[in-house]
Design a protein around this motif. Structure first.
Motif, PDB file in Angstrom:
ATOM      1  N   ASN A 139     -14.814  30.094 115.503  1.00  0.00           N
ATOM      2  CA  ASN A 139     -14.462  31.188 114.599  1.00  0.00           C
ATOM      3  C   ASN A 139     -14.046  30.693 113.219  1.00  0.00           C
ATOM      4  O   ASN A 139     -13.445  31.425 112.455  1.00  0.00           O
ATOM      5  CB  ASN A 139     -13.361  32.056 115.213  1.00  0.00           C
ATOM      6  N   ASN A 140     -14.353  29.428 112.925  1.00  0.00           N
ATOM      7  CA  ASN A 140     -14.117  28.895 111.579  1.00  0.00           C
ATOM      8  C   ASN A 140     -15.231  27.899 111.277  1.00  0.00           C
ATOM      9  O   ASN A 140     -15.166  26.733 111.669  1.00  0.00           O
ATOM     10  CB  ASN A 140     -12.738  28.226 111.475  1.00  0.00           C
ATOM     11  N   ASP A 141     -16.248  28.368 110.568  1.00  0.00           N
ATOM     12  CA  ASP A 141     -17.454  27.584 110.309  1.00  0.00           C
ATOM     13  C   ASP A 141     -17.123  26.264 109.609  1.00  0.00           C
ATOM     14  O   ASP A 141     -16.212  26.187 108.786  1.00  0.00           O
ATOM     15  CB  ASP A 141     -18.420  28.415 109.452  1.00  0.00           C
ATOM     16  N   GLN A 170     -17.796  33.847 131.365  1.00  0.00           N
ATOM     17  CA  GLN A 170     -18.957  34.401 130.671  1.00  0.00           C
ATOM     18  C   GLN A 170     -19.544  33.330 129.757  1.00  0.00           C
ATOM     19  O   GLN A 170     -18.829  32.471 129.240  1.00  0.00           O
ATOM     20  CB  GLN A 170     -18.546  35.622 129.841  1.00  0.00           C
ATOM     21  N   PHE A 171     -20.848  33.403 129.539  1.00  0.00           N
ATOM     22  CA  PHE A 171     -21.509  32.417 128.679  1.00  0.00           C
ATOM     23  C   PHE A 171     -21.340  32.830 127.215  1.00  0.00           C
ATOM     24  O   PHE A 171     -22.267  33.291 126.558  1.00  0.00           O
ATOM     25  CB  PHE A 171     -22.975  32.272 129.087  1.00  0.00           C
ATOM     26  N   ARG A 172     -20.097  32.651 126.740  1.00  0.00           N
ATOM     27  CA  ARG A 172     -19.728  32.969 125.369  1.00  0.00           C
ATOM     28  C   ARG A 172     -19.307  31.682 124.672  1.00  0.00           C
ATOM     29  O   ARG A 172     -18.873  30.727 125.324  1.00  0.00           O
ATOM     30  CB  ARG A 172     -18.581  33.984 125.370  1.00  0.00           C
ATOM     31  N   PRO A 173     -19.394  31.622 123.337  1.00  0.00           N
ATOM     32  CA  PRO A 173     -19.126  30.366 122.624  1.00  0.00           C
ATOM     33  C   PRO A 173     -17.714  29.831 122.823  1.00  0.00           C
ATOM     34  O   PRO A 173     -17.508  28.617 122.915  1.00  0.00           O
ATOM     35  CB  PRO A 173     -19.396  30.722 121.157  1.00  0.00           C
ATOM     36  N   GLU A 174     -16.721  30.744 122.902  1.00  0.00           N
ATOM     37  CA  GLU A 174     -15.343  30.278 122.984  1.00  0.00           C
ATOM     38  C   GLU A 174     -14.978  29.688 124.343  1.00  0.00           C
ATOM     39  O   GLU A 174     -13.912  29.082 124.497  1.00  0.00           O
ATOM     40  CB  GLU A 174     -14.371  31.428 122.644  1.00  0.00           C
TER      41      GLU A 174
END
Length: 462
Positions: free
Chosen positions: A188-190, A276-280
């Motif tokens: 959440n911070n590129d 869940q297959f989420r980025p975080e």
């Protein structure tokens, strides 16, 4: 003459619009239904948030059977019967009667892909539009947000609803602002923002303004339930309504999982990951840690197997899952890794019942239902050393260790190796203590605590 007509048009058109919507809202307020409306736009995400939804519906049905249960969902294929069956099949939650369904057509306004930039504020404002659609279609006495859309609370109050929410995590937290200050790169911070002083300063201003707005809308809730000590701390600082904020640990299937035998296969120890297959969720780090552990194995040590179990919400998640499969090939561990997508509840129980350990790697996981499920099932948890797992879950029980906490890839790998090499008698001691600790977060406790929290709102309001 034309100028006067133009002038009065400019004056009266906005006024007429306001009067029209005000009269519409007033009319709707007079016709509220005796129901609890659950705002949960994604009723097919398969995660811990959906389990909370169905357990909350069941608790309300038990406590107030005279109130209808209504689900606001953007899933157009959802029906009363299909949702009731889903609650049973996926989560083992048996509702007393099928909930009514209100379908939402504007869900795209809260989807991440709709806002390539300023995603957080875009989704929040989009939820306002979606809640307007929901409440104009059906206005309940009680508006129950179980998905974390705080910007909808002023709209629900405008429609005359009592606002109840179950908050899994704050949309913005002080930790997020701190990471931008420190210029740490995360999902959440590129990285491009983290490298730039000017962009980081702009993001700090954006986050600060948003946190003030978030605090204002959150304070509109009549009752706030939070799922952990970490979430409670942040919400109280942001919303500043401690007297209306109650901690209600989420429902974990401890009773069903505690019936599983503690003994596990020793020849091929299973390490399970449920998320869940989420980025975080940090699946990539899990694969890397497992790869490091495999490379450090002694020849006479049993070779473990990693089982990644989770659901995909959309095409992005599907692509993320494929990338993980590709990464397993690149790390040369694909033969030791299994992927289980969108499994039914009975299959999840079977997999948990065969796992020697369970791995969790989300930074600042607000609670960590999967960690409790590991412990209840007899799988020793290896959880991220932050937030919920650190503050509430993976703590000693009667002086006995209940699991491992880790942050780096090497720390995770070391924990995997310790469990794989551990004598069975030692593993059973930890697993037994972990199971006792998990009973603190039972589904029954959730029902009892939620009912106690909502009783003053639902029983004493008009």
């Amino acid at each position: 003459m034309v100028n006067w007509i133009l002038f009065w048009s400019i004056i009266t058109l906005p006024l007429a619009t306001v009067i029209f919507f005000a009269s519409k809202v007033l009319n709707i307020r007079r016709n509220k239904r005796r129901a609890v409306g659950f705002f949960h736009p994604y009723t097919n995400d398969g995660g811990g948030g959906e389990r909370v939804l169905w357990c909350a519906v069941k608790a309300i049905q038990e406590e107030n059977p005279d109130l209808d249960s209504v689900i606001f969902t953007g899933d157009h294929d959802a029906s009363s019967q299909s949702l009731m069956s889903r609650a049973t099949d996926r989560f083992g939650v048996h509702l007393l009667y099928p909930p009514k369904v209100v379908h939402l057509n504007k869900r795209k306004w809260i989807e991440e892909k709709t806002y390539p930039h300023f995603t957080m504020i875009g989704q929040s404002l989009g939820s306002v539009y979606l809640s307007w659609e929901a409440l104009t279609k059906f206005t309940p006495l009680y508006y129950f947000d179980t998905a974390g859309y705080a910007f909808t609370y002023p709209i629900a109050r405008l429609f005359g609803c009592k606002v109840i929410c179950y908050t899994h995590y704050p949309t913005i937290s002080l930790d997020m602002i701190s990471r931008v200050h420190q210029r740490n790169s995360m999902y959440n911070n590129d990285a491009s923002i983290a490298r730039s002083t000017w962009l980081s300063q702009c993001k700090i201003i954006y986050y600060t303004v948003f946190s003030r707005m978030y605090g204002m809308v959150g304070s509109c809730a009549h009752l706030v339930m939070v799922n952990s000590s970490w979430t409670q701390s942040h919400i109280q600082k942001l919303w500043r309504i401690p007297e209306r904020t109650k901690r209600v640990y989420p429902p974990c299937d401890t009773s069903g999982l505690q019936a599983l035998p503690l003994e596990r296969e020793v020849d091929t120890p299973k390490i399970i990951s449920v998320a869940q297959f989420r980025p975080e969720k940090g699946h990539g780090a899990q694969l890397e840690a497992f790869s490091v552990a495999i490379s450090k194995l002694d020849e006479d040590s049993p070779r473990p197997k990693l089982q990644l179990v989770g659901s995909c919400r959309n095409k992005s998640d599907e692509e993320r899952l494929q990338n993980l499969k590709d990464k397993a090939v690149q790390l040369n561990i694909n033969g030791d890794v299994e992927f289980h997508q969108n499994v039914m509840y009975r299959d999840l129980v079977r997999l948990l019942g065969g796992a020697a350990a369970g791995i969790h790697s989300m930074i600042d996981e607000h609670f960590g239902i999967c960690v409790v499920e590991y412990m209840a099932a007899g799988a020793i948890p290896i959880a991220h050393n932050s937030a919920g797992p650190k503050m509430d879950i993976v703590l000693d029980e009667d002086g006995q260790q209940t699991g491992f906490l880790a942050q780096t890839v090497d720390e995770y790998a070391d924990a995997i190796l310790k469990i794989v090499k551990m004598p069975e008698s030692d593993r059973l001691k930890i697993a037994t203590a972990a199971r006792r600790r998990a009973s603190r977060f039972s589904e029954q406790r959730f029902y009892d605590d939620l009912k106690a929290a909502i009783r003053p709102i639902i029983c004493h309001s008009s």
